[in-house]
Design an enzyme around this catalytic site. Structure first.
Site, PDB file in Angstrom:
ATOM      1  N   LYS A  10       0.817  -1.224   0.000  1.00  0.00           N
ATOM      2  CA  LYS A  10       0.000   0.000   0.000  1.00  0.00           C
ATOM      3  C   LYS A  10       0.852   1.276   0.000  1.00  0.00           C
ATOM      4  O   LYS A  10       2.047   1.234   0.294  1.00  0.00           O
ATOM      5  CB  LYS A  10      -0.933  -0.030   1.217  1.00  0.00           C
ATOM      6  CG  LYS A  10      -1.975  -1.148   1.151  1.00  0.00           C
ATOM      7  CD  LYS A  10      -2.980  -1.009   2.289  1.00  0.00           C
ATOM      8  CE  LYS A  10      -4.040  -2.100   2.212  1.00  0.00           C
ATOM      9  NZ  LYS A  10      -5.082  -1.903   3.236  1.00  0.00           N
ATOM     10  N   TYR A  50     -12.571  -1.343  -3.744  1.00  0.00           N
ATOM     11  CA  TYR A  50     -13.078  -1.574  -2.385  1.00  0.00           C
ATOM     12  C   TYR A  50     -14.597  -1.425  -2.301  1.00  0.00           C
ATOM     13  O   TYR A  50     -15.117  -1.144  -1.216  1.00  0.00           O
ATOM     14  CB  TYR A  50     -12.404  -0.618  -1.407  1.00  0.00           C
ATOM     15  CG  TYR A  50     -11.008  -1.053  -0.961  1.00  0.00           C
ATOM     16  CD1 TYR A  50     -10.826  -2.226  -0.227  1.00  0.00           C
ATOM     17  CD2 TYR A  50      -9.882  -0.295  -1.250  1.00  0.00           C
ATOM     18  CE1 TYR A  50      -9.560  -2.620   0.201  1.00  0.00           C
ATOM     19  CE2 TYR A  50      -8.613  -0.682  -0.830  1.00  0.00           C
ATOM     20  CZ  TYR A  50      -8.468  -1.859  -0.091  1.00  0.00           C
ATOM     21  OH  TYR A  50      -7.215  -2.249   0.333  1.00  0.00           O
ATOM     22  N   ASN A 113      -2.187   0.077   6.718  1.00  0.00           N
ATOM     23  CA  ASN A 113      -1.709  -1.202   7.253  1.00  0.00           C
ATOM     24  C   ASN A 113      -0.795  -1.951   6.289  1.00  0.00           C
ATOM     25  O   ASN A 113      -0.761  -3.174   6.282  1.00  0.00           O
ATOM     26  CB  ASN A 113      -2.895  -2.055   7.736  1.00  0.00           C
ATOM     27  CG  ASN A 113      -3.857  -2.417   6.634  1.00  0.00           C
ATOM     28  OD1 ASN A 113      -3.719  -1.946   5.507  1.00  0.00           O
ATOM     29  ND2 ASN A 113      -4.831  -3.264   6.933  1.00  0.00           N
ATOM     30  N   HIS A 116      -2.301  -5.462   1.482  1.00  0.00           N
ATOM     31  CA  HIS A 116      -3.642  -6.027   1.328  1.00  0.00           C
ATOM     32  C   HIS A 116      -3.489  -7.492   0.929  1.00  0.00           C
ATOM     33  O   HIS A 116      -2.514  -7.859   0.281  1.00  0.00           O
ATOM     34  CB  HIS A 116      -4.400  -5.277   0.217  1.00  0.00           C
ATOM     35  CG  HIS A 116      -5.640  -5.976  -0.233  1.00  0.00           C
ATOM     36  ND1 HIS A 116      -6.817  -5.914   0.479  1.00  0.00           N
ATOM     37  CD2 HIS A 116      -5.880  -6.785  -1.303  1.00  0.00           C
ATOM     38  CE1 HIS A 116      -7.741  -6.644  -0.151  1.00  0.00           C
ATOM     39  NE2 HIS A 116      -7.196  -7.177  -1.230  1.00  0.00           N
ATOM     40  N   GLU A 127      -9.950  -9.755  -7.943  1.00  0.00           N
ATOM     41  CA  GLU A 127      -8.996  -8.666  -7.681  1.00  0.00           C
ATOM     42  C   GLU A 127      -7.819  -8.713  -8.659  1.00  0.00           C
ATOM     43  O   GLU A 127      -7.347  -7.666  -9.115  1.00  0.00           O
ATOM     44  CB  GLU A 127      -8.529  -8.727  -6.216  1.00  0.00           C
ATOM     45  CG  GLU A 127      -9.678  -8.382  -5.266  1.00  0.00           C
ATOM     46  CD  GLU A 127      -9.342  -8.526  -3.779  1.00  0.00           C
ATOM     47  OE1 GLU A 127     -10.211  -8.221  -2.955  1.00  0.00           O
ATOM     48  OE2 GLU A 127      -8.211  -8.942  -3.447  1.00  0.00           O
TER      49      GLU A 127
HETATM   50  P1  CMP Z   1      -7.557  -4.378   3.563  1.00  0.00           P
HETATM   51  O1  CMP Z   1      -7.120  -5.750   3.929  1.00  0.00           O
HETATM   52  O2  CMP Z   1      -6.963  -3.787   2.328  1.00  0.00           O
HETATM   53  O3  CMP Z   1      -9.145  -4.375   3.416  1.00  0.00           O
HETATM   54  C1  CMP Z   1      -9.950  -3.265   3.676  1.00  0.00           C
HETATM   55  C2  CMP Z   1      -9.177  -2.135   4.248  1.00  0.00           C
HETATM   56  O4  CMP Z   1      -9.963  -1.162   4.941  1.00  0.00           O
HETATM   57  C3  CMP Z   1      -8.237  -2.641   5.320  1.00  0.00           C
HETATM   58  O5  CMP Z   1      -7.208  -3.402   4.773  1.00  0.00           O
HETATM   59  C4  CMP Z   1      -7.820  -1.355   5.992  1.00  0.00           C
HETATM   60  O6  CMP Z   1      -6.863  -0.632   5.231  1.00  0.00           O
HETATM   61  C5  CMP Z   1      -9.138  -0.589   5.946  1.00  0.00           C
HETATM   62  N1  CMP Z   1      -9.875  -0.716   7.231  1.00  0.00           N
HETATM   63  C6  CMP Z   1     -10.447  -1.805   7.756  1.00  0.00           C
HETATM   64  N2  CMP Z   1     -11.049  -1.529   8.927  1.00  0.00           N
HETATM   65  C7  CMP Z   1     -10.834  -0.208   9.161  1.00  0.00           C
HETATM   66  C8  CMP Z   1     -11.206   0.673  10.195  1.00  0.00           C
HETATM   67  N3  CMP Z   1     -11.916   0.245  11.254  1.00  0.00           N
HETATM   68  N4  CMP Z   1     -10.829   1.965  10.102  1.00  0.00           N
HETATM   69  C9  CMP Z   1     -10.114   2.382   9.027  1.00  0.00           C
HETATM   70  N5  CMP Z   1      -9.744   1.581   7.990  1.00  0.00           N
HETATM   71  C10 CMP Z   1     -10.085   0.298   8.060  1.00  0.00           C
END
Ligand code: CMP
Length: 141
Positions: A10, A50, A113, A116, A127
């Site tokens: 990311k 998303y 984070n 993904h 995807e």
């Molecule tokens: P990802 O695995 O890419 O899938 C959805 C994404 O939404 C997740 O990683 C995070 O980057 C984001 N995400 C999930 N939960 C939250 C949350 N509670 N607050 C902010 N971002 C979130």
């Protein structure tokens, strides 16, 4: 198709110069990279990618973040790839991620984070198709 998954390094991880370190984790965990691209998503691409989260309160921030800078998109192959990649990256929230996982070591917070991973074989296929054409995937031979 249970041997391929989709991954994103990311924008936070690319910006923090962690791409190479995350590539090392991918390779040492036994994945083969079947395709990879560095790109910057538009906000509307991030919204499309998303779309399952569009009712979530964090959707706006998430799509803004995902289009805030370059990211690497990858197709990864390994037996049981979806589950294996999810184990390698750890829990969505880095505070809950196990030691040694990519998110534990490189994520900033639950949104930024680092990586993904697809959550099912069906979503992995969708995807991968969102970013790669069939001819961009390295054939097994
Ligand atoms: P990802 O695995 O890419 O899938 C959805 C994404 O939404 C997740 O990683 C995070 O980057 C984001 N995400 C999930 N939960 C939250 C949350 N509670 N607050 C902010 N971002 C979130």
């Amino acid at each position: 198709m249970n041997n391929i998954t989709f991954a994103i390094i990311k924008p936070d991880a690319v910006k923090n110069r962690n791409t190479g370190k995350i590539y090392d984790r991918i390779i040492s965990a036994g994945f083969e990279i079947k395709s990879a691209k560095l790109l910057r998503m538009t906000q509307s691409q991030a919204e499309g990618f998303y779309a399952v989260h569009k009712e979530r309160p964090f959707f706006g921030e998430l799509t803004e973040f995902m289009s805030s800078g370059p990211c690497m998109v990858l197709a990864l192959q390994k037996e049981n790839a979806v589950e294996e990649w999810r184990k390698t990256i750890g829990a969505t929230n880095p505070e809950e991620a196990e030691n040694g996982t990519i998110r534990k070591d490189f994520a900033t917070n639950i949104q930024e984070n680092a990586v993904h991973g697809s959550d099912s074989d069906e979503n992995a296929k969708k995807e991968i198709g969102f970013f790669f054409s069939d001819s961009e995937l390295i054939a097994n031979n």
